[in-house]
Design a protein around this motif. Structure first.
Motif, PDB file in Angstrom:
ATOM      1  N   CYS A 238     -43.070 -16.331  72.015  1.00 12.73           N
ATOM      2  CA  CYS A 238     -42.279 -15.250  72.604  1.00 12.73           C
ATOM      3  C   CYS A 238     -41.168 -15.772  73.506  1.00 12.73           C
ATOM      4  CB  CYS A 238     -43.196 -14.314  73.387  1.00 12.73           C
ATOM      5  SG  CYS A 238     -44.031 -15.088  74.783  1.00 12.73           S
ATOM      6  N   ASN A 239     -40.967 -17.083  73.556  1.00 12.83           N
ATOM      7  CA  ASN A 239     -39.946 -17.715  74.407  1.00 12.83           C
ATOM      8  C   ASN A 239     -40.108 -17.362  75.878  1.00 12.83           C
ATOM      9  OD1 ASN A 239     -38.698 -19.009  72.242  1.00 12.83           O
ATOM     10  ND2 ASN A 239     -37.499 -17.183  71.768  1.00 12.83           N
ATOM     11  N   GLY A 240     -41.336 -17.185  76.306  1.00 12.26           N
ATOM     12  CA  GLY A 240     -41.605 -16.927  77.714  1.00 12.26           C
ATOM     13  C   GLY A 240     -41.323 -15.506  78.165  1.00 12.26           C
ATOM     14  N   THR A 241     -41.198 -14.559  77.246  1.00  6.94           N
ATOM     15  CA  THR A 241     -40.963 -13.170  77.629  1.00  6.94           C
ATOM     16  C   THR A 241     -42.250 -12.353  77.672  1.00  6.94           C
ATOM     17  OG1 THR A 241     -40.574 -12.464  75.359  1.00  6.94           O
ATOM     18  CG2 THR A 241     -38.652 -13.181  76.632  1.00  6.94           C
ATOM     19  N   GLY A 242     -43.265 -12.785  76.932  1.00  3.06           N
ATOM     20  CA  GLY A 242     -44.508 -12.036  76.850  1.00  3.06           C
ATOM     21  C   GLY A 242     -44.465 -10.907  75.830  1.00  3.06           C
ATOM     22  N   LEU A 243     -43.327 -10.743  75.150  1.00  4.71           N
ATOM     23  CA  LEU A 243     -43.166  -9.663  74.183  1.00  4.71           C
ATOM     24  C   LEU A 243     -42.737 -10.205  72.828  1.00  4.71           C
ATOM     25  CD1 LEU A 243     -41.213  -7.150  76.406  1.00  4.71           C
ATOM     26  CD2 LEU A 243     -43.625  -7.067  75.827  1.00  4.71           C
ATOM     27  N   ARG A 244     -43.201  -9.551  71.765  1.00  5.85           N
ATOM     28  CA  ARG A 244     -42.812  -9.909  70.403  1.00  5.85           C
ATOM     29  C   ARG A 244     -42.338  -8.650  69.682  1.00  5.85           C
ATOM     30  NH1 ARG A 244     -43.102 -14.863  67.962  1.00  5.85           N
ATOM     31  NH2 ARG A 244     -43.877 -13.794  66.166  1.00  5.85           N
ATOM     32  N   LEU A 245     -41.383  -8.813  68.781  1.00  6.97           N
ATOM     33  CA  LEU A 245     -40.894  -7.696  67.985  1.00  6.97           C
ATOM     34  C   LEU A 245     -41.934  -7.356  66.915  1.00  6.97           C
ATOM     35  CD1 LEU A 245     -38.332  -5.973  67.898  1.00  6.97           C
ATOM     36  CD2 LEU A 245     -37.464  -7.497  66.144  1.00  6.97           C
ATOM     37  N   ARG A 246     -42.247  -6.074  66.753  1.00  5.31           N
ATOM     38  CA  ARG A 246     -43.253  -5.645  65.778  1.00  5.31           C
ATOM     39  C   ARG A 246     -42.764  -5.897  64.355  1.00  5.31           C
ATOM     40  NH1 ARG A 246     -47.008  -1.831  68.139  1.00  5.31           N
ATOM     41  NH2 ARG A 246     -46.277  -1.241  70.190  1.00  5.31           N
ATOM     42  N   TRP A 247     -43.714  -6.064  63.425  1.00  5.83           N
ATOM     43  CA  TRP A 247     -43.380  -6.309  62.021  1.00  5.83           C
ATOM     44  C   TRP A 247     -42.592  -5.152  61.435  1.00  5.83           C
ATOM     45  CZ3 TRP A 247     -43.580 -10.794  59.753  1.00  5.83           C
ATOM     46  CH2 TRP A 247     -44.426 -11.770  60.232  1.00  5.83           C
ATOM     47  N   GLY A 248     -42.972  -3.944  61.775  1.00  6.00           N
ATOM     48  CA  GLY A 248     -42.256  -2.779  61.252  1.00  6.00           C
ATOM     49  C   GLY A 248     -40.816  -2.735  61.726  1.00  6.00           C
ATOM     50  N   ARG A 249     -40.589  -3.151  62.963  1.00  2.77           N
ATOM     51  CA  ARG A 249     -39.232  -3.176  63.489  1.00  2.77           C
ATOM     52  C   ARG A 249     -38.418  -4.272  62.814  1.00  2.77           C
ATOM     53  NH1 ARG A 249     -36.375   0.643  66.455  1.00  2.77           N
ATOM     54  NH2 ARG A 249     -34.465  -0.390  67.012  1.00  2.77           N
ATOM     55  N   HIS A 250     -39.062  -5.416  62.503  1.00  2.27           N
ATOM     56  CA  HIS A 250     -38.387  -6.459  61.737  1.00  2.27           C
ATOM     57  C   HIS A 250     -37.917  -5.907  60.397  1.00  2.27           C
ATOM     58  CE1 HIS A 250     -38.637 -10.290  63.846  1.00  2.27           C
ATOM     59  NE2 HIS A 250     -39.878 -10.003  64.210  1.00  2.27           N
ATOM     60  N   ALA A 251     -38.794  -5.183  59.708  1.00  5.43           N
ATOM     61  CA  ALA A 251     -38.454  -4.625  58.400  1.00  5.43           C
ATOM     62  C   ALA A 251     -37.338  -3.595  58.531  1.00  5.43           C
ATOM     63  CB  ALA A 251     -39.691  -3.983  57.763  1.00  5.43           C
ATOM     64  N   TYR A 252     -37.399  -2.756  59.564  1.00  5.06           N
ATOM     65  CA  TYR A 252     -36.351  -1.759  59.772  1.00  5.06           C
ATOM     66  C   TYR A 252     -35.014  -2.426  60.052  1.00  5.06           C
ATOM     67  CZ  TYR A 252     -33.539   1.828  61.988  1.00  5.06           C
ATOM     68  OH  TYR A 252     -32.516   2.669  62.308  1.00  5.06           O
ATOM     69  N   ASN A 253     -34.998  -3.444  60.914  1.00  3.31           N
ATOM     70  CA  ASN A 253     -33.757  -4.154  61.226  1.00  3.31           C
ATOM     71  C   ASN A 253     -33.179  -4.829  59.983  1.00  3.31           C
ATOM     72  OD1 ASN A 253     -33.978  -3.376  63.867  1.00  3.31           O
ATOM     73  ND2 ASN A 253     -34.729  -5.345  64.595  1.00  3.31           N
ATOM     74  N   PHE A 254     -34.046  -5.408  59.144  1.00  4.23           N
ATOM     75  CA  PHE A 254     -33.585  -6.043  57.915  1.00  4.23           C
ATOM     76  C   PHE A 254     -32.959  -5.013  56.978  1.00  4.23           C
ATOM     77  CE2 PHE A 254     -34.382  -7.231  53.489  1.00  4.23           C
ATOM     78  CZ  PHE A 254     -33.645  -8.402  53.436  1.00  4.23           C
ATOM     79  N   ALA A 255     -33.629  -3.880  56.801  1.00  3.49           N
ATOM     80  CA  ALA A 255     -33.107  -2.840  55.902  1.00  3.49           C
ATOM     81  C   ALA A 255     -31.789  -2.277  56.423  1.00  3.49           C
ATOM     82  CB  ALA A 255     -34.136  -1.724  55.743  1.00  3.49           C
ATOM     83  N   ARG A 256     -31.695  -2.060  57.728  1.00  4.57           N
ATOM     84  CA  ARG A 256     -30.458  -1.543  58.314  1.00  4.57           C
ATOM     85  C   ARG A 256     -29.316  -2.543  58.155  1.00  4.57           C
ATOM     86  NH1 ARG A 256     -30.839  -0.955  64.371  1.00  4.57           N
ATOM     87  NH2 ARG A 256     -30.427  -3.142  64.122  1.00  4.57           N
ATOM     88  N   ARG A 257     -29.600  -3.829  58.383  1.00  2.00           N
ATOM     89  CA  ARG A 257     -28.577  -4.864  58.250  1.00  2.00           C
ATOM     90  C   ARG A 257     -28.135  -4.997  56.794  1.00  2.00           C
ATOM     91  NH1 ARG A 257     -31.375  -9.093  59.972  1.00  2.00           N
ATOM     92  NH2 ARG A 257     -31.248  -8.310  62.095  1.00  2.00           N
ATOM     93  N   LEU A 258     -29.087  -4.918  55.862  1.00  5.45           N
ATOM     94  CA  LEU A 258     -28.768  -4.985  54.444  1.00  5.45           C
ATOM     95  C   LEU A 258     -27.894  -3.811  54.017  1.00  5.45           C
ATOM     96  CD1 LEU A 258     -29.395  -6.641  51.855  1.00  5.45           C
ATOM     97  CD2 LEU A 258     -31.281  -5.038  51.473  1.00  5.45           C
ATOM     98  N   HIS A 259     -28.204  -2.629  54.507  1.00  8.25           N
ATOM     99  CA  HIS A 259     -27.410  -1.440  54.179  1.00  8.25           C
ATOM    100  C   HIS A 259     -25.999  -1.552  54.756  1.00  8.25           C
ATOM    101  CE1 HIS A 259     -26.321   2.722  53.482  1.00  8.25           C
ATOM    102  NE2 HIS A 259     -25.987   2.811  54.766  1.00  8.25           N
ATOM    103  N   ASN A 260     -25.916  -1.972  56.020  1.00 10.64           N
ATOM    104  CA  ASN A 260     -24.596  -2.105  56.661  1.00 10.64           C
ATOM    105  C   ASN A 260     -23.735  -3.154  55.969  1.00 10.64           C
ATOM    106  OD1 ASN A 260     -25.128  -0.137  58.528  1.00 10.64           O
ATOM    107  ND2 ASN A 260     -25.737  -1.550  60.134  1.00 10.64           N
ATOM    108  N   ASP A 261     -24.336  -4.279  55.566  1.00 11.43           N
ATOM    109  CA  ASP A 261     -23.574  -5.318  54.879  1.00 11.43           C
ATOM    110  C   ASP A 261     -23.138  -4.871  53.489  1.00 11.43           C
ATOM    111  OD1 ASP A 261     -23.875  -6.909  57.071  1.00 11.43           O
ATOM    112  OD2 ASP A 261     -25.475  -8.158  56.208  1.00 11.43           O
ATOM    113  N   GLY A 262     -23.935  -4.034  52.845  1.00 15.37           N
ATOM    114  CA  GLY A 262     -23.604  -3.590  51.498  1.00 15.37           C
ATOM    115  C   GLY A 262     -22.607  -2.454  51.455  1.00 15.37           C
ATOM    116  N   THR A 263     -22.410  -1.735  52.561  1.00 16.61           N
ATOM    117  CA  THR A 263     -21.513  -0.592  52.549  1.00 16.61           C
ATOM    118  C   THR A 263     -20.218  -0.834  53.308  1.00 16.61           C
ATOM    119  OG1 THR A 263     -22.654   0.308  54.482  1.00 16.61           O
ATOM    120  CG2 THR A 263     -23.379   1.058  52.312  1.00 16.61           C
ATOM    121  N   ARG A 264     -19.986  -2.040  53.742  1.00 18.88           N
ATOM    122  CA  ARG A 264     -18.723  -2.327  54.464  1.00 18.88           C
ATOM    123  C   ARG A 264     -17.600  -2.528  53.514  1.00 18.88           C
ATOM    124  NH1 ARG A 264     -20.645  -6.287  59.305  1.00 18.88           N
ATOM    125  NH2 ARG A 264     -22.072  -4.815  60.152  1.00 18.88           N
TER     126      ARG A 264
END
Length: 83
Positions: free
Chosen positions: A57-83
């Motif tokens: 966690c790089n000393g933050t004590g927090l980790r990004l959830r797996w579902g949020r990783h998947a959501y961020n990936f899908a959003r980034r993929l959509h944004n890159d494909g529609t520009r």
């Protein structure tokens, strides 16, 4: 109603409720506590008395959830494909 149909409907409903709750958790609280350091931000050294920052966690004590990783990936993929 047939018992098999009732069990199938109940199973689908339970899976839908669990999925909805996890999606809401990823949306409201995208970060969860780190499983390695348990949110303490540091780990004890193997030799000596000191401590060091958690590498997961790089000393933050927090980790990004797996579902949020998947959501961020899908959003980034959509944004890159529609520009």
């Amino acid at each position: 109603m047939d018992p098999v149909t009732f069990l199938a409907i109940a199973a689908v409903t339970i899976v839908a409720i669990v999925t909805f709750r996890y999606v809401m958790a990823c949306w409201i609280r995208p970060f969860a506590t780190c499983q390695k350091c348990h949110g303490k931000r540091y780990l004890p050294n193997r030799i000596g008395r000191g401590t060091h920052d958690c590498r997961r966690c790089n000393g933050t004590g927090l980790r990004l959830r797996w579902g949020r990783h998947a959501y961020n990936f899908a959003r980034r993929l959509h944004n890159d494909g529609t520009r």
